[in-house]
Scaffold this motif. Sequence first.
Motif, PDB file in Angstrom:
ATOM      1  N   ILE A  61       2.092  -6.944 -12.744  1.00 16.31           N
ATOM      2  CA  ILE A  61       2.692  -6.363 -11.533  1.00 16.31           C
ATOM      3  C   ILE A  61       2.623  -4.841 -11.596  1.00 16.31           C
ATOM      4  O   ILE A  61       2.271  -4.185 -10.609  1.00 16.31           O
ATOM      5  N   LEU A  62       2.941  -4.267 -12.736  1.00 13.74           N
ATOM      6  CA  LEU A  62       2.914  -2.818 -12.889  1.00 13.74           C
ATOM      7  C   LEU A  62       1.508  -2.261 -12.670  1.00 13.74           C
ATOM      8  O   LEU A  62       1.324  -1.264 -11.959  1.00 13.74           O
ATOM      9  N   ALA A  63       0.502  -2.894 -13.250  1.00 12.77           N
ATOM     10  CA  ALA A  63      -0.884  -2.451 -13.065  1.00 12.77           C
ATOM     11  C   ALA A  63      -1.303  -2.559 -11.601  1.00 12.77           C
ATOM     12  O   ALA A  63      -1.970  -1.665 -11.072  1.00 12.77           O
ATOM     13  N   SER A  64      -0.879  -3.619 -10.930  1.00 15.11           N
ATOM     14  CA  SER A  64      -1.213  -3.813  -9.524  1.00 15.11           C
ATOM     15  C   SER A  64      -0.541  -2.763  -8.651  1.00 15.11           C
ATOM     16  O   SER A  64      -1.157  -2.216  -7.726  1.00 15.11           O
ATOM     17  N   VAL A  65       0.720  -2.476  -8.928  1.00 18.50           N
ATOM     18  CA  VAL A  65       1.453  -1.472  -8.151  1.00 18.50           C
ATOM     19  C   VAL A  65       0.821  -0.094  -8.339  1.00 18.50           C
ATOM     20  O   VAL A  65       0.581   0.633  -7.366  1.00 18.50           O
ATOM     21  N   ILE A  66       0.524   0.272  -9.574  1.00 13.91           N
ATOM     22  CA  ILE A  66      -0.090   1.571  -9.845  1.00 13.91           C
ATOM     23  C   ILE A  66      -1.447   1.684  -9.163  1.00 13.91           C
ATOM     24  O   ILE A  66      -1.773   2.717  -8.567  1.00 13.91           O
ATOM     25  N   ALA A  67      -2.237   0.631  -9.220  1.00 12.45           N
ATOM     26  CA  ALA A  67      -3.561   0.653  -8.590  1.00 12.45           C
ATOM     27  C   ALA A  67      -3.460   0.842  -7.083  1.00 12.45           C
ATOM     28  O   ALA A  67      -4.187   1.651  -6.497  1.00 12.45           O
ATOM     29  N   MET A  68      -2.555   0.121  -6.451  1.00 13.29           N
ATOM     30  CA  MET A  68      -2.453   0.221  -4.994  1.00 13.29           C
ATOM     31  C   MET A  68      -1.846   1.549  -4.553  1.00 13.29           C
ATOM     32  O   MET A  68      -2.288   2.141  -3.568  1.00 13.29           O
ATOM     33  N   LEU A  69      -0.850   2.026  -5.262  1.00  9.19           N
ATOM     34  CA  LEU A  69      -0.264   3.315  -4.901  1.00  9.19           C
ATOM     35  C   LEU A  69      -1.283   4.437  -5.088  1.00  9.19           C
ATOM     36  O   LEU A  69      -1.394   5.323  -4.236  1.00  9.19           O
ATOM     37  N   SER A  70      -2.046   4.392  -6.167  1.00  4.48           N
ATOM     38  CA  SER A  70      -3.062   5.424  -6.368  1.00  4.48           C
ATOM     39  C   SER A  70      -4.153   5.334  -5.315  1.00  4.48           C
ATOM     40  O   SER A  70      -4.702   6.349  -4.893  1.00  4.48           O
ATOM     41  N   LYS A  71      -4.443   4.133  -4.864  1.00  3.56           N
ATOM     42  CA  LYS A  71      -5.453   3.944  -3.823  1.00  3.56           C
ATOM     43  C   LYS A  71      -5.031   4.640  -2.529  1.00  3.56           C
ATOM     44  O   LYS A  71      -5.846   5.262  -1.854  1.00  3.56           O
ATOM     45  N   PHE A  72      -3.746   4.558  -2.202  1.00  3.01           N
ATOM     46  CA  PHE A  72      -3.271   5.202  -0.989  1.00  3.01           C
ATOM     47  C   PHE A  72      -3.041   6.700  -1.177  1.00  3.01           C
ATOM     48  O   PHE A  72      -3.201   7.472  -0.244  1.00  3.01           O
ATOM     49  N   ILE A  73      -2.697   7.109  -2.379  1.00  5.00           N
ATOM     50  CA  ILE A  73      -2.457   8.526  -2.634  1.00  5.00           C
ATOM     51  C   ILE A  73      -3.759   9.328  -2.591  1.00  5.00           C
ATOM     52  O   ILE A  73      -3.798  10.431  -2.055  1.00  5.00           O
ATOM     53  N   ILE A  74      -4.841   8.771  -3.147  1.00  5.61           N
ATOM     54  CA  ILE A  74      -6.105   9.517  -3.179  1.00  5.61           C
ATOM     55  C   ILE A  74      -6.956   9.319  -1.931  1.00  5.61           C
ATOM     56  O   ILE A  74      -8.041   9.875  -1.831  1.00  5.61           O
ATOM     57  N   ARG A  75      -6.465   8.576  -0.988  1.00  2.25           N
ATOM     58  CA  ARG A  75      -7.217   8.329   0.241  1.00  2.25           C
ATOM     59  C   ARG A  75      -7.368   9.637   1.015  1.00  2.25           C
ATOM     60  O   ARG A  75      -6.407  10.346   1.254  1.00  2.25           O
ATOM     61  N   ILE A  76      -8.587   9.940   1.418  1.00  5.72           N
ATOM     62  CA  ILE A  76      -8.865  11.154   2.182  1.00  5.72           C
ATOM     63  C   ILE A  76      -9.477  10.743   3.512  1.00  5.72           C
ATOM     64  O   ILE A  76     -10.547  10.150   3.558  1.00  5.72           O
ATOM     65  N   LYS A  77      -8.773  11.046   4.603  1.00  3.92           N
ATOM     66  CA  LYS A  77      -9.257  10.740   5.952  1.00  3.92           C
ATOM     67  C   LYS A  77      -9.607   9.268   6.117  1.00  3.92           C
ATOM     68  O   LYS A  77     -10.553   8.915   6.804  1.00  3.92           O
ATOM     69  N   GLY A  78      -8.878   8.395   5.478  1.00  3.93           N
ATOM     70  CA  GLY A  78      -9.083   6.957   5.638  1.00  3.93           C
ATOM     71  C   GLY A  78     -10.183   6.373   4.776  1.00  3.93           C
ATOM     72  O   GLY A  78     -10.472   5.196   4.863  1.00  3.93           O
ATOM     73  N   PHE A  79     -10.829   7.185   3.945  1.00  3.50           N
ATOM     74  CA  PHE A  79     -11.906   6.684   3.102  1.00  3.50           C
ATOM     75  C   PHE A  79     -11.602   6.979   1.644  1.00  3.50           C
ATOM     76  O   PHE A  79     -10.967   7.973   1.317  1.00  3.50           O
ATOM     77  N   HIS A  80     -12.092   6.146   0.766  1.00  3.97           N
ATOM     78  CA  HIS A  80     -11.988   6.399  -0.671  1.00  3.97           C
ATOM     79  C   HIS A  80     -13.217   7.216  -1.045  1.00  3.97           C
ATOM     80  O   HIS A  80     -14.269   6.665  -1.325  1.00  3.97           O
ATOM     81  N   THR A  81     -13.098   8.519  -0.984  1.00  7.31           N
ATOM     82  CA  THR A  81     -14.257   9.380  -1.243  1.00  7.31           C
ATOM     83  C   THR A  81     -13.932  10.395  -2.315  1.00  7.31           C
ATOM     84  O   THR A  81     -12.785  10.666  -2.626  1.00  7.31           O
ATOM     85  N   VAL A  82     -14.983  10.972  -2.837  1.00  7.02           N
ATOM     86  CA  VAL A  82     -14.850  12.068  -3.795  1.00  7.02           C
ATOM     87  C   VAL A  82     -15.600  13.253  -3.201  1.00  7.02           C
ATOM     88  O   VAL A  82     -16.743  13.123  -2.779  1.00  7.02           O
ATOM     89  N   SER A  83     -14.930  14.380  -3.116  1.00  4.99           N
ATOM     90  CA  SER A  83     -15.613  15.573  -2.583  1.00  4.99           C
ATOM     91  C   SER A  83     -16.060  16.439  -3.749  1.00  4.99           C
ATOM     92  O   SER A  83     -15.335  16.639  -4.711  1.00  4.99           O
ATOM     93  N   TYR A  84     -17.267  16.920  -3.649  1.00  9.71           N
ATOM     94  CA  TYR A  84     -17.836  17.768  -4.707  1.00  9.71           C
ATOM     95  C   TYR A  84     -17.865  19.197  -4.247  1.00  9.71           C
ATOM     96  O   TYR A  84     -18.048  19.559  -3.183  1.00  9.71           O
TER      97      TYR A  84
END
Length: 110
Positions: free
Chosen positions: A87-110
């Motif tokens: 449960i802890l791993a799942s919660v951390i994964a999902m929260l980080s997914k929403f925290i690092i979301r940029i403009k609705g996409f999971h992207t990395v800017s260089y």
Amino acid sequence: MKIFGQKIDSMYIFAILLLILLAAIYSLSRNIFPTNLLLSILTTSSIDIFIKKFFLKMELKIPFSAIISGIIIGSILPINSNPFSVILASVIAMLSKFIIRIKGFHTVSY
């Protein structure tokens, strides 16, 4: 492709089916029930729905990306992991997914 009236990319369906097939084969070969897998899928999907509904005010949809995340988390954790760890791993994964979301996409800017 549409599932329950929701347009979905076939990539999600393929990934979900492949990951579930691999988990099922492993579970059958070890003669165990994949409790961690189910727990992680339920946790990631619940968090995804909760955040999208109550914080982002989005309409409810089937959380395909959360299901895939749950399958991956449940598959990589040891089969005898403590349910709290899953449960802890799942919660951390999902929260980080929403925290690092940029403009609705999971992207990395260089």
